[in-house]
Motif scaffolding. Structure first.
Motif, PDB file in Angstrom:
ATOM      1  N   GLY A 191       9.447 -10.049   8.663  1.00 50.31           N
ATOM      2  CA  GLY A 191       9.074  -9.191   7.544  1.00 50.31           C
ATOM      3  C   GLY A 191       9.304  -9.892   6.216  1.00 50.31           C
ATOM      4  N   ARG A 192      10.467 -10.518   6.071  1.00 52.07           N
ATOM      5  CA  ARG A 192      10.792 -11.200   4.814  1.00 52.07           C
ATOM      6  C   ARG A 192       9.957 -12.461   4.633  1.00 52.07           C
ATOM      7  N   GLU A 193       9.818 -13.228   5.707  1.00 49.58           N
ATOM      8  CA  GLU A 193       9.143 -14.522   5.612  1.00 49.58           C
ATOM      9  C   GLU A 193       7.687 -14.379   5.183  1.00 49.58           C
ATOM     10  N   ARG A 194       6.996 -13.377   5.709  1.00 47.81           N
ATOM     11  CA  ARG A 194       5.574 -13.237   5.404  1.00 47.81           C
ATOM     12  C   ARG A 194       5.343 -12.806   3.957  1.00 47.81           C
ATOM     13  N   VAL A 195       6.229 -11.970   3.420  1.00 44.92           N
ATOM     14  CA  VAL A 195       6.104 -11.599   2.004  1.00 44.92           C
ATOM     15  C   VAL A 195       6.378 -12.807   1.120  1.00 44.92           C
ATOM     16  N   ASP A 196       7.442 -13.552   1.432  1.00 43.61           N
ATOM     17  CA  ASP A 196       7.774 -14.734   0.627  1.00 43.61           C
ATOM     18  C   ASP A 196       6.638 -15.754   0.659  1.00 43.61           C
ATOM     19  N   ALA A 197       6.072 -15.972   1.839  1.00 47.53           N
ATOM     20  CA  ALA A 197       4.982 -16.939   1.961  1.00 47.53           C
ATOM     21  C   ALA A 197       3.750 -16.483   1.185  1.00 47.53           C
ATOM     22  N   PHE A 198       3.469 -15.186   1.224  1.00 46.47           N
ATOM     23  CA  PHE A 198       2.324 -14.637   0.500  1.00 46.47           C
ATOM     24  C   PHE A 198       2.519 -14.804  -1.013  1.00 46.47           C
ATOM     25  N   ARG A 199       3.717 -14.511  -1.477  1.00 42.10           N
ATOM     26  CA  ARG A 199       4.003 -14.642  -2.911  1.00 42.10           C
ATOM     27  C   ARG A 199       3.869 -16.099  -3.356  1.00 42.10           C
ATOM     28  N   GLU A 200       4.409 -17.026  -2.558  1.00 44.26           N
ATOM     29  CA  GLU A 200       4.325 -18.449  -2.889  1.00 44.26           C
ATOM     30  C   GLU A 200       2.875 -18.933  -2.895  1.00 44.26           C
ATOM     31  N   ALA A 201       2.091 -18.453  -1.933  1.00 42.64           N
ATOM     32  CA  ALA A 201       0.693 -18.868  -1.864  1.00 42.64           C
ATOM     33  C   ALA A 201      -0.088 -18.359  -3.076  1.00 42.64           C
ATOM     34  N   LEU A 202       0.201 -17.140  -3.507  1.00 40.07           N
ATOM     35  CA  LEU A 202      -0.449 -16.608  -4.703  1.00 40.07           C
ATOM     36  C   LEU A 202      -0.080 -17.437  -5.934  1.00 40.07           C
ATOM     37  N   ALA A 203       1.209 -17.783  -6.044  1.00 43.70           N
ATOM     38  CA  ALA A 203       1.663 -18.548  -7.209  1.00 43.70           C
ATOM     39  C   ALA A 203       0.962 -19.897  -7.293  1.00 43.70           C
ATOM     40  N   ALA A 204       0.632 -20.472  -6.141  1.00 42.44           N
ATOM     41  CA  ALA A 204      -0.071 -21.763  -6.141  1.00 42.44           C
ATOM     42  C   ALA A 204      -1.443 -21.662  -6.782  1.00 42.44           C
ATOM     43  N   HIS A 205      -1.979 -20.435  -6.868  1.00 40.93           N
ATOM     44  CA  HIS A 205      -3.276 -20.201  -7.516  1.00 40.93           C
ATOM     45  C   HIS A 205      -3.106 -19.441  -8.837  1.00 40.93           C
ATOM     46  N   SER A 206      -1.885 -19.486  -9.366  1.00 38.93           N
ATOM     47  CA  SER A 206      -1.558 -18.819 -10.640  1.00 38.93           C
ATOM     48  C   SER A 206      -1.813 -17.317 -10.578  1.00 38.93           C
ATOM     49  N   LEU A 207      -1.596 -16.726  -9.400  1.00 37.74           N
ATOM     50  CA  LEU A 207      -1.740 -15.288  -9.216  1.00 37.74           C
ATOM     51  C   LEU A 207      -0.362 -14.665  -9.010  1.00 37.74           C
ATOM     52  N   GLU A 208      -0.190 -13.452  -9.484  1.00 46.52           N
ATOM     53  CA  GLU A 208       1.075 -12.755  -9.332  1.00 46.52           C
ATOM     54  C   GLU A 208       0.975 -11.708  -8.228  1.00 46.52           C
ATOM     55  N   LEU A 209       2.140 -11.269  -7.763  1.00 46.27           N
ATOM     56  CA  LEU A 209       2.203 -10.184  -6.802  1.00 46.27           C
ATOM     57  C   LEU A 209       3.018  -9.054  -7.421  1.00 46.27           C
ATOM     58  N   PRO A 210       2.350  -8.163  -8.172  1.00 44.13           N
ATOM     59  CA  PRO A 210       3.086  -7.068  -8.815  1.00 44.13           C
ATOM     60  C   PRO A 210       3.701  -6.124  -7.782  1.00 44.13           C
ATOM     61  N   ASP A 211       4.738  -5.433  -8.195  1.00 40.51           N
ATOM     62  CA  ASP A 211       5.428  -4.507  -7.287  1.00 40.51           C
ATOM     63  C   ASP A 211       4.466  -3.478  -6.698  1.00 40.51           C
ATOM     64  N   ALA A 212       3.502  -3.055  -7.490  1.00 42.13           N
ATOM     65  CA  ALA A 212       2.555  -2.037  -7.020  1.00 42.13           C
ATOM     66  C   ALA A 212       1.698  -2.532  -5.864  1.00 42.13           C
ATOM     67  N   TYR A 213       1.621  -3.854  -5.709  1.00 43.11           N
ATOM     68  CA  TYR A 213       0.805  -4.435  -4.646  1.00 43.11           C
ATOM     69  C   TYR A 213       1.651  -4.865  -3.443  1.00 43.11           C
ATOM     70  N   ILE A 214       2.905  -4.435  -3.406  1.00 43.01           N
ATOM     71  CA  ILE A 214       3.761  -4.673  -2.239  1.00 43.01           C
ATOM     72  C   ILE A 214       4.107  -3.319  -1.644  1.00 43.01           C
ATOM     73  N   GLY A 215       3.635  -3.058  -0.435  1.00 39.52           N
ATOM     74  CA  GLY A 215       3.940  -1.803   0.243  1.00 39.52           C
ATOM     75  C   GLY A 215       4.851  -2.052   1.424  1.00 39.52           C
ATOM     76  N   GLN A 216       5.917  -1.264   1.555  1.00 35.83           N
ATOM     77  CA  GLN A 216       6.880  -1.470   2.632  1.00 35.83           C
ATOM     78  C   GLN A 216       6.444  -0.750   3.898  1.00 35.83           C
ATOM     79  N   GLY A 217       6.127  -1.516   4.931  1.00 36.08           N
ATOM     80  CA  GLY A 217       5.758  -0.941   6.207  1.00 36.08           C
ATOM     81  C   GLY A 217       6.836  -1.157   7.244  1.00 36.08           C
ATOM     82  N   ASP A 218       6.531  -0.789   8.508  1.00 37.91           N
ATOM     83  CA  ASP A 218       7.526  -0.903   9.583  1.00 37.91           C
ATOM     84  C   ASP A 218       6.914  -1.472  10.869  1.00 37.91           C
ATOM     85  N   PHE A 219       5.815  -2.213  10.733  1.00 34.65           N
ATOM     86  CA  PHE A 219       5.101  -2.783  11.882  1.00 34.65           C
ATOM     87  C   PHE A 219       4.489  -1.697  12.765  1.00 34.65           C
ATOM     88  N   GLN A 220       4.239  -0.528  12.207  1.00 38.03           N
ATOM     89  CA  GLN A 220       3.602   0.563  12.939  1.00 38.03           C
ATOM     90  C   GLN A 220       2.337   0.985  12.188  1.00 38.03           C
TER      91      GLN A 220
END
Length: 346
Positions: A191-220
């Motif tokens: 759960g943690r690794e995929r969010v961190d990787a997504f954020r890092e990948a966005l930053a490589a393209h000068s894109l941000e990941l605002p809080d509103a675009y992060i939704g907490q799920g439970d794999f269901q």
């Protein structure tokens, strides 16, 4: 009923060699193992497992505690584990934790009471007491898919960071800039690794990941539906939703269709954990595929190494991006070649 002497005669080998094969001895050649396996199947030979366990103090049984048997990823993983274990002369007992630490501990305790030789676990959280106790007590154990930092147990998993970078680069090339993620539980490493990787990948393209675009799920699926509904209610909804597992992606698809929207015309959808169904949705879903069968086989081999006194190696296999048409692609993409396997011994 056929006995071990009958198997030896059928295979053209000595009784001692047949015995070594049936007991999983590492010194047996692949040819001898194949001949014995074929003879066993032809004769319908069934060794007395109870008597053998009393002589060897082994039951030739492995325990597998998976996070959610309803998740197609774990279903395929369990099948691969069972197939590889059987090839090595072991049986498997499976427990479904249903993403609940208390159920995880229940299965771990039950399996240990049945004198299993070793345990494969995909941890539901940062470490339930029973599971951690078993690991620290020296039970032969391997973590598969997920792991617990600081616990000295081999880990067999896939690395999705490169595939997530490929996904974000792909979406950026398609012109998408507002990208959101349905995250897995923060208590899990995946759960943690995929969010961190997504954020890092966005930053490589000068894109941000605002809080509103992060939704907490439970794999269901239900959480995927709920989070996506929240994204769609925003004044500026995302252009693409990336679900961090397949069930949450299916929930997201339900939410999008319930609003009368279409993928990808109104909003794009991508997923981590490719499943066979994604080929048959309309449109087929762009996804990150894990080498599930290879992970299951590697996990069993690492566990059997530990059981038989050899050092168990951690194994990391690469995930890969599978481009389809759910993010606005005009043509199916070409799947990139996976990177080499990385191995380490904890």
């Amino acid at each position: 009923m056929a006995g071990i002497k009958d198997v030896a005669a059928e295979a053209g080998l000595s009784v001692a060699t047949v015995s070594r094969v049936l007991n999983g001895h590492p010194s047996v050649s692949e040819d001898a193992r194949r001949r014995v396996t074929d003879a066993v199947e032809r004769l319908g030979y069934r060794p007395n497992a109870v008597a053998r366990s009393l002589r060897t103090d082994q039951t030739r049984t492995l325990g597998l505690v998976i996070s959610d048997v309803m998740n197609p990823y774990f279903t395929e993983l369990a099948r691969s584990v069972e197939e590889e274990a059987r090839a090595l002369g072991y049986s498997v007992i499976i427990g479904n934790a249903d993403e609940r630490p208390d159920l995880q501990d229940h299965h771990v305790t039950t399996l240990l009471d049945r004198r299993i030789d070793g345990l494969l676990v995909s941890p539901t959280d940062g470490g339930s007491p029973g599971m951690l106790g078993a690991a620290r007590a020296g039970t032969p154990m391997v973590f598969v898919d997920r792991w617990i930092p600081g616990v000295d147990v081999p880990v067999v998993r896939s690395d999705g960071r490169a595939a997530i970078r490929d996904l974000v680069a792909h979406l950026h090339a398609l012109g998408h800039r507002r990208l959101a993620i349905i995250a897995g539980p923060a208590a899990t490493t995946t759960g943690r690794e995929r969010v961190d990787a997504f954020r890092e990948a966005l930053a490589a393209h000068s894109l941000e990941l605002p809080d509103a675009y992060i939704g907490q799920g439970d794999f269901q699926a239900g959480s995927g539906r709920r989070v996506t509904e929240g994204f769609l209610d925003l004044a500026e909804p995302p252009e693409v939703v990336f679900a961090a597992d397949n069930l949450m992606a299916l929930g997201a698809l339900d939410a999008i269709r319930a609003r009368g929207l279409r993928v990808p015309d109104d909003i794009g959808l991508a997923a981590f954990d490719d499943i066979p169904w994604f080929v048959h949705t309309d449109p087929p879903v762009t996804a990150i595929a894990q080498p599930t069968r290879e992970l299951g086989r590697a996990a069993v081999r690492a566990l059997v190494d530990r059981i038989e006194g050899r050092p168990g190696a951690s194994v990391t296999l690469p995930a890969r991006l599978v481009v389809r048409r759910s993010c606005g692609e005009s043509e199916p993409g070409i799947e990139p070649s996976p990177s080499p396997v990385r191995r380490s011994t904890p």
